[in-house]
Scaffold this motif. Sequence first.
Motif, mmCIF file in Angstrom:
data_model
loop_
_atom_site.group_PDB
_atom_site.id
_atom_site.type_symbol
_atom_site.label_atom_id
_atom_site.label_comp_id
_atom_site.label_asym_id
_atom_site.label_seq_id
_atom_site.Cartn_x
_atom_site.Cartn_y
_atom_site.Cartn_z
ATOM 1 N N ASP A 182 0.683 -1.153 -0.059
ATOM 2 C CA ASP A 182 -0.208 0.156 -0.023
ATOM 3 C C ASP A 182 0.908 1.061 0.189
ATOM 4 O O ASP A 182 0.174 2.479 -0.093
ATOM 5 C CB ASP A 182 -0.926 0.020 1.225
ATOM 6 N N HIS A 183 2.072 1.041 0.068
ATOM 7 C CA HIS A 183 2.849 2.228 0.228
ATOM 8 C C HIS A 183 4.296 2.003 -0.585
ATOM 9 O O HIS A 183 5.391 1.910 0.151
ATOM 10 C CB HIS A 183 3.306 2.695 1.666
ATOM 11 N N LYS B 191 7.700 2.630 -2.876
ATOM 12 C CA LYS B 191 8.804 3.552 -2.888
ATOM 13 C C LYS B 191 9.500 3.541 -4.091
ATOM 14 O O LYS B 191 10.021 2.446 -4.628
ATOM 15 C CB LYS B 191 9.698 3.142 -1.677
ATOM 16 N N ASN C 97 -0.292 -3.116 10.454
ATOM 17 C CA ASN C 97 1.259 -2.631 10.041
ATOM 18 C C ASN C 97 2.342 -2.797 11.268
ATOM 19 O O ASN C 97 2.113 -2.341 12.341
ATOM 20 C CB ASN C 97 1.048 -1.353 9.484
ATOM 21 N N TYR D 224 6.442 3.607 9.173
ATOM 22 C CA TYR D 224 6.823 3.789 7.844
ATOM 23 C C TYR D 224 5.565 4.528 6.964
ATOM 24 O O TYR D 224 5.695 5.448 6.172
ATOM 25 C CB TYR D 224 7.239 2.644 7.096
ATOM 26 N N VAL D 225 4.501 3.889 7.130
ATOM 27 C CA VAL D 225 3.360 4.316 6.303
ATOM 28 C C VAL D 225 2.668 5.681 6.793
ATOM 29 O O VAL D 225 2.360 6.599 6.035
ATOM 30 C CB VAL D 225 2.231 3.472 6.517
#
Length: 242
Positions: free
Chosen positions: A141-142, A144, A232, A237-238
């Motif tokens: 979902d995130h 990089k 999570n 991080y998110v």
Amino acid sequence: MSTAIITGASSGIGLDVARAYVKRGGNVVINGRDAAKLADAAAGLGAPAQVAAVAGDIGAASTGAALVQAAVERFGGVDVLVNNAGIFGVKPFVDVTEDELDGYLGINLRGTYLTTQAVVRRMAAQGTGGSIVNIGTVFVDHAKTGVPASAPLAAKGGVHALTVSLAAELAPLGIRVNLVAPGIIRTPLHQGFDVDDLAGLALLDRVGEVAETTDAVLYLVDSGFITGHILNLDGGYVSGRA
């Protein structure tokens, strides 16, 4: 005494979960593709009466069936499944081959799907419910820039979707399905470079440890009123950046 099947348990996250489960008095059936490495892991747990080992590729339905058979024959049934087995790698999207894509889908998604089918059939027959914890990743979902991992993340994304779908489908059977989504964790997966160089990705400015992943897995195993949850485990991080 509770019995857990744990895939990808020759090292890293899976082995640490197995160690903690045995320490608290549970039985484990551990799985890995390398029979010799798996046998060493089983011996290292130091509790032969509580440990069974089944080598095999979880991408084959026969492996899931063998895991369940071992749990039933050695310990009388199965109460918990931890779908930890998975592979990860980076490669530009346009350079990923069909064989590489099939490899990620076969282990990360197909393997989780087929192993879960085998375990759910047994849990349903037992009629006592159960707990399934999948291992995903926050990168689903995130994503990089600079980490081109479309193939493994597409497969892990399927595991995230499977988690939510099965939570709804299996709730009437008393089977809970949840997922731990780690960020950067210090495991053998990161051999070859200093994983601490990635500490700045998290608000807590460090990488995670396998023991922290184990804590999250066992929390979801034990939490009787949680299902369909994506937890999570990423040091923030998110949420942001240090």
